[in-house]
Design a protein around this motif. Sequence first.
Motif, PDB file in Angstrom:
ATOM      1  N   HIS A   6       0.837  -1.194   0.000  1.00 36.35           N
ATOM      2  CA  HIS A   6       0.000   0.000   0.000  1.00 36.35           C
ATOM      3  C   HIS A   6       0.872   1.244   0.000  1.00 36.35           C
ATOM      4  CE1 HIS A   6      -3.019  -2.859   1.064  1.00 36.35           C
ATOM      5  NE2 HIS A   6      -2.391  -3.173   2.168  1.00 36.35           N
ATOM      6  N   ASN A   8       1.103   3.933   1.785  1.00 29.52           N
ATOM      7  CA  ASN A   8       0.665   4.594   3.011  1.00 29.52           C
ATOM      8  C   ASN A   8       1.466   5.840   3.320  1.00 29.52           C
ATOM      9  OD1 ASN A   8      -1.231   2.680   3.471  1.00 29.52           O
ATOM     10  ND2 ASN A   8       0.074   1.407   4.728  1.00 29.52           N
TER      11      ASN A   8
ATOM     12  N   ARG B  90     -10.387 -11.870   7.521  1.00 30.38           N
ATOM     13  CA  ARG B  90     -10.268 -10.541   8.141  1.00 30.38           C
ATOM     14  C   ARG B  90     -11.418 -10.246   9.103  1.00 30.38           C
ATOM     15  NH1 ARG B  90      -8.031  -7.008   2.944  1.00 30.38           N
ATOM     16  NH2 ARG B  90      -6.243  -8.358   2.599  1.00 30.38           N
ATOM     17  N   MET B 105       9.298  -8.622  14.927  1.00 27.48           N
ATOM     18  CA  MET B 105       8.503  -7.385  14.950  1.00 27.48           C
ATOM     19  C   MET B 105       8.134  -7.031  16.381  1.00 27.48           C
ATOM     20  SD  MET B 105       6.118  -8.141  11.633  1.00 27.48           S
ATOM     21  CE  MET B 105       5.192  -6.657  11.578  1.00 27.48           C
ATOM     22  N   ASP B 109       4.133  -3.441  16.205  1.00 25.89           N
ATOM     23  CA  ASP B 109       3.993  -3.895  14.811  1.00 25.89           C
ATOM     24  C   ASP B 109       3.186  -5.180  14.710  1.00 25.89           C
ATOM     25  OD1 ASP B 109       5.394  -1.785  13.561  1.00 25.89           O
ATOM     26  OD2 ASP B 109       7.279  -2.647  14.261  1.00 25.89           O
ATOM     27  N   LEU B 113      -0.361  -5.430  12.544  1.00 30.05           N
ATOM     28  CA  LEU B 113      -0.302  -6.286  11.348  1.00 30.05           C
ATOM     29  C   LEU B 113      -1.639  -6.432  10.603  1.00 30.05           C
ATOM     30  CD1 LEU B 113       1.751  -7.957   9.728  1.00 30.05           C
ATOM     31  CD2 LEU B 113       1.206  -9.908  11.183  1.00 30.05           C
ATOM     32  N   PRO B 114      -2.742  -6.777  11.282  1.00 30.00           N
ATOM     33  CA  PRO B 114      -4.010  -6.942  10.534  1.00 30.00           C
ATOM     34  C   PRO B 114      -4.460  -5.662   9.836  1.00 30.00           C
ATOM     35  CG  PRO B 114      -4.180  -7.908  12.715  1.00 30.00           C
ATOM     36  CD  PRO B 114      -2.909  -7.118  12.700  1.00 30.00           C
ATOM     37  N   ARG B 116      -2.482  -3.199   8.752  1.00 32.04           N
ATOM     38  CA  ARG B 116      -1.597  -2.958   7.598  1.00 32.04           C
ATOM     39  C   ARG B 116      -1.967  -3.871   6.435  1.00 32.04           C
ATOM     40  NH1 ARG B 116       3.773  -2.412  11.322  1.00 32.04           N
ATOM     41  NH2 ARG B 116       3.792  -0.145  11.446  1.00 32.04           N
ATOM     42  N   ILE B 117      -2.276  -5.114   6.750  1.00 34.86           N
ATOM     43  CA  ILE B 117      -2.683  -6.056   5.701  1.00 34.86           C
ATOM     44  C   ILE B 117      -3.964  -5.551   5.015  1.00 34.86           C
ATOM     45  CG2 ILE B 117      -3.658  -8.389   5.330  1.00 34.86           C
ATOM     46  CD1 ILE B 117      -0.640  -8.445   5.657  1.00 34.86           C
ATOM     47  N   SER B 118      -4.840  -4.932   5.814  1.00 32.97           N
ATOM     48  CA  SER B 118      -6.102  -4.427   5.251  1.00 32.97           C
ATOM     49  C   SER B 118      -5.935  -3.119   4.500  1.00 32.97           C
ATOM     50  CB  SER B 118      -7.123  -4.225   6.370  1.00 32.97           C
ATOM     51  OG  SER B 118      -7.353  -5.446   7.015  1.00 32.97           O
ATOM     52  N   GLY B 119      -4.731  -2.543   4.560  1.00 34.21           N
ATOM     53  CA  GLY B 119      -4.470  -1.332   3.781  1.00 34.21           C
ATOM     54  C   GLY B 119      -4.668  -0.035   4.549  1.00 34.21           C
ATOM     55  N   VAL B 120      -4.751  -0.122   5.880  1.00 35.77           N
ATOM     56  CA  VAL B 120      -4.899   1.103   6.678  1.00 35.77           C
ATOM     57  C   VAL B 120      -3.552   1.833   6.683  1.00 35.77           C
ATOM     58  CG1 VAL B 120      -5.442   2.017   8.977  1.00 35.77           C
ATOM     59  CG2 VAL B 120      -6.660   0.014   8.109  1.00 35.77           C
ATOM     60  N   SER B 121      -3.577   3.144   6.498  1.00 35.60           N
ATOM     61  CA  SER B 121      -2.330   3.910   6.422  1.00 35.60           C
ATOM     62  C   SER B 121      -1.660   4.005   7.800  1.00 35.60           C
ATOM     63  CB  SER B 121      -2.597   5.306   5.890  1.00 35.60           C
ATOM     64  OG  SER B 121      -3.213   6.075   6.897  1.00 35.60           O
ATOM     65  N   GLU B 122      -0.357   4.265   7.783  1.00 36.00           N
ATOM     66  CA  GLU B 122       0.404   4.362   9.036  1.00 36.00           C
ATOM     67  C   GLU B 122      -0.172   5.455   9.936  1.00 36.00           C
ATOM     68  OE1 GLU B 122       3.002   2.253  10.064  1.00 36.00           O
ATOM     69  OE2 GLU B 122       2.154   1.184   8.363  1.00 36.00           O
ATOM     70  N   ARG B 123      -0.599   6.553   9.321  1.00 38.35           N
ATOM     71  CA  ARG B 123      -1.190   7.656  10.105  1.00 38.35           C
ATOM     72  C   ARG B 123      -2.468   7.193  10.801  1.00 38.35           C
ATOM     73  NH1 ARG B 123       0.631  11.191   6.091  1.00 38.35           N
ATOM     74  NH2 ARG B 123      -1.134  10.638   4.793  1.00 38.35           N
ATOM     75  N   ARG B 161      -3.800  -8.128  18.872  1.00 34.47           N
ATOM     76  CA  ARG B 161      -3.724  -8.330  17.418  1.00 34.47           C
ATOM     77  C   ARG B 161      -5.026  -8.972  16.905  1.00 34.47           C
ATOM     78  NH1 ARG B 161       0.593 -12.549  15.329  1.00 34.47           N
ATOM     79  NH2 ARG B 161      -0.980 -13.952  16.169  1.00 34.47           N
TER      80      ARG B 161
END
Lengths: 302, 248
Positions: A6, A8, B90, B105, B109, B113-114, B116-123, B161
Motif C-alpha cells: 500500500h 501509506n 479478516r 517485529m 507492529d 499487522l491486521p 496494515r494487511i487491510s491497507g490502513v495507512s500508518e497515520r 492483534r
Amino acid sequence: MNDYGHGNGGDPPPPILPSAGMRGPLPWMVAVMTMLAMLGLAAAIGLTPAADALSGQIAGRATIQLVDVDPLVRRDHVRRVRDVLRDAPYVAAMRTVPETELRAMASQWLGDGVIETGMPLPALIDVDLVESGRSSGTDSGMSRLRAAVAEVAPSARVIAHADWLGPVAGLMTSVGWIAAGAALLLMVIAAAVAVLSARAALSSQRATIDILHLVGATDVQVARLFQRQIARDTMVGAGIGGIAGVFLVALIGWQLQLVVATLASGSHRASYAFILLLPPLIVAIAVFFARLSVIRALRAMP
Amino acid sequence: MTAILRPNSNEIVRFDNVGLRYGVGAETLSDISFTLARGAFYFIAGPSGAGKTSLLKLLYLAHRPSRGQISLFGEDMVTLERRRLPGFRRRIGVVFQDFRLVDHMSAYDNVALPLRISGVSERDLAGPVNEMLDWVNLSARQHALPSTLSGGEQQRVAIARAVIARPQLLVADEPTGNVDPDMAVRLLQLFEGLNRAGTTVVVATHDIHLMNRVPGAQMMRVTKGRLADPTGALRYPPASRQIMGFEP
C-alpha cells in the motif's frame, strides 16, 4: 508502496520478512553469475565477427611454393608463374616474397647459420584472388590458379590459406557460440538460484506466512514480500557482478586490441553495449520466476 | 439421519455433519453439527487431544473439512474460492495457544499487522494500535520484541492483534494456558468486553473455573472428535427451533 503493498503515509513499517541481505548467499551467487555471463557474452560478441573477418581474409588467399633445388630452375619457374598470373582475371594481387624475408623467416626456426649451410630455400609467391573467384568448385579462382601454376611449373605447390587457417576460424566461431550458450545458461542458473532462494525463504518463513494468511493477507500480498526481497538481493548481486564484468571485459578488450584489431574494431565496439543489458535482464528473469514459484507454492497451502 | 439446517439471520456459524481427517488417518472430528449465534459467548471444553484445536482450525478457516458443510457469515466455506478466503479471515480474530507473534517485529507492529494487511495507512493505524496496547496494558512495552516479553504479555499482544480489526468472530485456543490465574481473569474480562460490543466469542479451554466466570456463556463439549450435545441445544438452538417449527 510499502512492504504490505500500500502507498501509506507516515513512516515506512518494518519489513515483514527478515532479509539476510549481503550476509546471505544470493547476492554473491548472482554477482558471480552475472560477471561470468557478461564475460561469456563479450566473448561471443568479440569472437564471432573476428572469426568471420578471418574467414573472409583467408578465403581468397594462397601461397605458391616453388621448391626446385636448382636456383636457376627455381628463378625460371618464378618468372613463368608471375607471367601467367599477371594478367589472369581471377588474380587481384600478387607478391613475390623477397629472399631477405625468406632468410629471416628460416633463421627463426633454423638459426642464423642457415645461409652458410647452403640449404636451398623455396621461393614463395603470395596471391590474392578477386572477390568473385573465391567461391569453391572446379570453376573457382583457386582451381584455375592451381591449373595455371601446374602448367608452367609442375613441381610448384599451391597452398590455400583456408586449408590451414580455416579450422582456426571455425574453432573461433564455435567458441563464440559456446560462450553465448554459457552466458544464456548462466542467466538461467541465476534465475534458478533465485527460485531456490525464494523456496528456501518460503520454507523458513512458513510460520510468518501462516500468520499473515490468518490475519487476512492474500497470496499476492505474501508473494509480493518475497518478490521484493528477491529483487533487492538480485539487484545488489547483479550490480556488483555487472561492475566487475564491465571492468574485466574492458581490461580483456584492451589487451586483445593490441593483438587482434578486429576484436575492437569500431563497428563491433557498439555491440559490447549489449552486455550492459545482462544485469537488469538477470534481475527481471530471477524475480519473475521467483514470484511464479512462490505463488504456486502459496496456492498449495490451505 | 442428516438434517439440512436452514440459515438463520441470527447465526454466524453453522456446522452440519462436519468431519475432518488429516491425511489418510482416522477422522479427527466426526459428525460435528452446531450453530453459533451472533453476539454470543461459547466455551469449547474437552480433554487434551479431543479435537478442540481442530474444531477451532475449521472455525478460523485454517483448514477445510473432509466432509460436511460449514457456513460462516451466511456463506458456504467448503466450496468458497481460495481467493475469497482472506476477506472472511479478516472478519475473524484468532488467539493461538502458542501466541504466534512475528518474532522480529515489536509488540506495536504485531498488533498493527491486521490493519496494515487491510491497507490502513500508518497515520490512521497509530491511534487504534496505541489504544489497543493501552487496553491490554502494554503501552510501555510497545517497542519490545516478543522474545523479551513474558508469557502473559505475549498473550495480551496476541489478543490485541486478534481484536484490533474489530472482528465479528473471535476464536481463542487455550488463551489462559500460559498465564497466572489473575491474568487469566483479566483476559477473560477483555473477552467479555468484546462480547458486549457485539463480537461472537469462542474460547477453547479445560479450565472449569474460567467457564464459571461467564454466567451467560454456552458450553460445547468435545470428546474423542465428537460434539456432545445430548439435549440438541447446540444443533437446534432455541432461535432455530422456532424457525424450523420445533416449538410454537
